[in-house]
Design an enzyme around this catalytic site. Structure first.
Site, PDB file in Angstrom:
ATOM      1  N   PRO A   1       1.041  -1.223  -0.095  1.00 45.79           N
ATOM      2  CA  PRO A   1      -0.059  -0.035   0.156  1.00 45.79           C
ATOM      3  C   PRO A   1       0.871   1.176   0.212  1.00 45.79           C
ATOM      4  O   PRO A   1       1.931   1.178   0.508  1.00 45.79           O
ATOM      5  CB  PRO A   1      -0.443  -0.425   1.442  1.00 45.79           C
ATOM      6  CG  PRO A   1       0.413  -0.834   2.348  1.00 45.79           C
ATOM      7  CD  PRO A   1       1.377  -1.682   1.511  1.00 45.79           C
ATOM      8  N   ASP A   2      -0.328   2.815  -0.209  1.00 41.56           N
ATOM      9  CA  ASP A   2       1.341   3.532  -0.305  1.00 41.56           C
ATOM     10  C   ASP A   2       0.296   4.450   0.837  1.00 41.56           C
ATOM     11  O   ASP A   2      -1.086   4.492   0.379  1.00 41.56           O
ATOM     12  CB  ASP A   2       0.493   4.202  -1.999  1.00 41.56           C
ATOM     13  CG  ASP A   2       0.284   5.974  -1.722  1.00 41.56           C
ATOM     14  OD1 ASP A   2       1.471   6.140  -0.374  1.00 41.56           O
ATOM     15  OD2 ASP A   2       0.561   6.732  -2.542  1.00 41.56           O
ATOM     16  N   PHE A   3       1.555   4.684   1.721  1.00 41.76           N
ATOM     17  CA  PHE A   3       0.298   4.867   3.434  1.00 41.76           C
ATOM     18  C   PHE A   3       0.402   5.941   2.850  1.00 41.76           C
ATOM     19  O   PHE A   3      -0.667   7.566   3.490  1.00 41.76           O
ATOM     20  CB  PHE A   3       1.402   4.865   3.697  1.00 41.76           C
ATOM     21  CG  PHE A   3       2.861   5.456   4.157  1.00 41.76           C
ATOM     22  CD1 PHE A   3       3.451   5.237   3.686  1.00 41.76           C
ATOM     23  CD2 PHE A   3       2.779   6.392   5.303  1.00 41.76           C
ATOM     24  CE1 PHE A   3       4.844   6.811   3.759  1.00 41.76           C
ATOM     25  CE2 PHE A   3       3.572   7.328   5.083  1.00 41.76           C
ATOM     26  CZ  PHE A   3       4.733   7.697   4.290  1.00 41.76           C
ATOM     27  N   ARG A   4       0.655   7.174   1.810  1.00 41.35           N
ATOM     28  CA  ARG A   4       0.187   8.953   1.978  1.00 41.35           C
ATOM     29  C   ARG A   4      -1.146   8.801   0.955  1.00 41.35           C
ATOM     30  O   ARG A   4      -1.945   9.957   1.208  1.00 41.35           O
ATOM     31  CB  ARG A   4       1.497   9.516   0.231  1.00 41.35           C
ATOM     32  CG  ARG A   4       2.578   8.882   1.295  1.00 41.35           C
ATOM     33  CD  ARG A   4       3.526   9.286   0.479  1.00 41.35           C
ATOM     34  NE  ARG A   4       4.816   9.458   0.766  1.00 41.35           N
ATOM     35  CZ  ARG A   4       5.376  11.258   1.153  1.00 41.35           C
ATOM     36  NH1 ARG A   4       4.268  12.100   0.615  1.00 41.35           N
ATOM     37  NH2 ARG A   4       6.751  11.741   0.761  1.00 41.35           N
TER      38      ARG A   4
ATOM     39  N   ASP B   1       9.512  -4.229   2.882  1.00 45.39           N
ATOM     40  CA  ASP B   1       8.055  -5.210   2.433  1.00 45.39           C
ATOM     41  C   ASP B   1       9.131  -6.635   3.569  1.00 45.39           C
ATOM     42  O   ASP B   1       8.333  -7.562   3.430  1.00 45.39           O
ATOM     43  CB  ASP B   1       7.185  -5.754   1.503  1.00 45.39           C
ATOM     44  CG  ASP B   1       8.226  -5.222  -0.179  1.00 45.39           C
ATOM     45  OD1 ASP B   1       8.540  -6.051   0.382  1.00 45.39           O
ATOM     46  OD2 ASP B   1       8.053  -4.782  -0.966  1.00 45.39           O
TER      47      ASP B   1
ATOM     48  N   HIS C   1      17.288  -0.637   2.375  1.00 41.83           N
ATOM     49  CA  HIS C   1      16.998   0.680   3.188  1.00 41.83           C
ATOM     50  C   HIS C   1      16.157  -0.172   4.689  1.00 41.83           C
ATOM     51  O   HIS C   1      15.461  -0.008   5.250  1.00 41.83           O
ATOM     52  CB  HIS C   1      15.443   1.083   2.826  1.00 41.83           C
ATOM     53  CG  HIS C   1      16.095   2.087   1.474  1.00 41.83           C
ATOM     54  ND1 HIS C   1      15.485   2.252   0.459  1.00 41.83           N
ATOM     55  CD2 HIS C   1      17.540   2.964   1.824  1.00 41.83           C
ATOM     56  CE1 HIS C   1      16.569   3.348   0.251  1.00 41.83           C
ATOM     57  NE2 HIS C   1      17.400   3.362   0.052  1.00 41.83           N
TER      58      HIS C   1
ATOM     59  N   ASN D   1      13.225  -1.983  -1.114  1.00 39.65           N
ATOM     60  CA  ASN D   1      12.051  -2.720  -0.297  1.00 39.65           C
ATOM     61  C   ASN D   1      12.046  -2.906   0.773  1.00 39.65           C
ATOM     62  O   ASN D   1      13.137  -3.920   1.330  1.00 39.65           O
ATOM     63  CB  ASN D   1      11.585  -3.441  -1.178  1.00 39.65           C
ATOM     64  CG  ASN D   1      10.737  -2.665  -2.909  1.00 39.65           C
ATOM     65  OD1 ASN D   1      11.819  -1.322  -2.978  1.00 39.65           O
ATOM     66  ND2 ASN D   1      10.446  -4.014  -3.704  1.00 39.65           N
TER      67      ASN D   1
END
Ligand SMILES: [Zn+2]
Length: 335
Positions: free
Chosen positions: A90-93, A166, A183, A164
């Site tokens: 998901p795109d948290f923004r 995830d 990251h 990523n």
């Protein structure tokens, strides 16, 4: 200037890419598209190989043949958000996404604050809301991840560098020693006070129950090993110093190559080796300084990967691998 020396602004940029991952597929950062090493190359007028030597433009078919003939067998892969969007990360923004609504309740000053240490110590709840969403188990790897797994099974994968967080590469069965999670990862966590390291699994129960995890030894706040603003990239990132010069083919999949230091790795391979870009758009050196041995497959990432799999005649093996892994999930053996 070595790739390994990151100024604070580079760290910030690197971090911005993590945010970019979360907001894929749109571009949100005005990051510079040209790496330092490429700029230097331009000044000295020595491109990567080039057509001046009478080299034919390489095709995807050529790359497939080189790999089939084992002339290329030390593949390095750089991966980004584009390999995970087909898994529904998901795109948290995005207003309207469940995660966005969940974060709204915390009244955070701006979305990026959830990756700032100062804000984390002030209020760790928004970060752990995101952690709960991304902890292994909620999302499944897709065709792109299993393609990378197949490369490993065939002994072709020297290393996979991913931006990523995830963890889908691990879930797809790629062993941690083949991975550089640039990251960070939720797979491990560190006490912010005594710096003891713990498996992420130890705190899964807390995170799932919306409890803030604390160190069993010193009661300090536990933070999953995700790289926050201003933090060092993981030690494993420095493996690039050996991996990239050793690579004999480079695949770049689902990343916009906008952010340093990750992006400049694309120029850290030897100039003679094939580089394959599978991505929505033409990016990085493929756009500003294409070479005869660069191949770009533009458009949908999964379709691009499928096309290469077909050229390699791996279609059936891919199907078998995905079926096996999916069955594991149902029998609970994958966790
Ligand atoms: Zn502690």
């Amino acid at each position: 200037k070595s790739l390994g020396c990151f100024s604070p602004s580079e760290q910030l940029e690197s971090f911005c890419h993590l945010l970019h991952f979360l907001s894929a597929p749109r571009r949100i950062q005005g990051a510079r598209p040209i790496s330092l090493s490429a700029a230097a190359t331009g000044i000295f007028g020595m491109g990567r190989g080039g057509d001046d030597n009478g080299n034919q433009k390489l095709t995807l078919q050529d790359v497939a043949e080189l790999i089939q003939k084992k002339e290329c067998h030390r593949m390095v892969v750089m991966a980004g958000a584009g390999i995970s969007t087909p898994s529904g990360i998901p795109d948290f923004r995005s207003p309207g996404s469940g995660l966005y609504s969940n974060l709204q309740q915390y009244d955070i000053p701006y979305p990026e604050a959830i990756f700032e240490l100062a804000y984390f110590f002030h209020n760790p709840k928004p970060f752990f809301t995101l952690a709960k969403e991304l902890y292994p188990g909620n999302y499944r790897p897709n065709y792109s991840h299993y393609f990378l797994r197949l490369l490993h099974d065939k002994g072709l994968l020297l290393r996979l560098y991913t931006q990523n967080i995830d963890g889908l590469e691990r879930i797809a069965g790629i062993p941690p020693d083949k991975l550089v999670e640039a990251h960070g990862t939720f797979a491990t966590a560190t006490c912010t006070v005594c710096r003891r390291s713990y498996p992420g699994e130890d705190f899964r129960g807390d995170v799932m129950a919306d409890k803030i995890p604390h160190c069993p030894v010193c009661t300090g706040l536990i933070k999953p090993d995700i790289v926050f603003f201003g933090e060092q990239l993981p030690q494993r990132f420095f493996l690039h110093v050996a991996d990239f010069p050793m690579a004999d083919v480079l695949f770049i999949i689902g990343t916009s190559l906008e952010v340093q230091p990750f992006a400049s790795l694309a120029d850290a391979v030897r100039s003679s080796i094939p580089r394959v870009l599978i991505n929505r758009d033409l990016v990085g050196p493929f756009a500003y300084q294409p070479q005869y041995n660069d191949v770009a497959l533009l458009g949908d990432v999964v379709s691009g990967v499928e096309k290469f799999v077909e050229l390699m005649a791996w279609k059936e093996e891919m199907q078998e691998l995905i079926q096996r892994e999916t069955e594991k999930k149902y029998f609970g053996a994958n966790r």
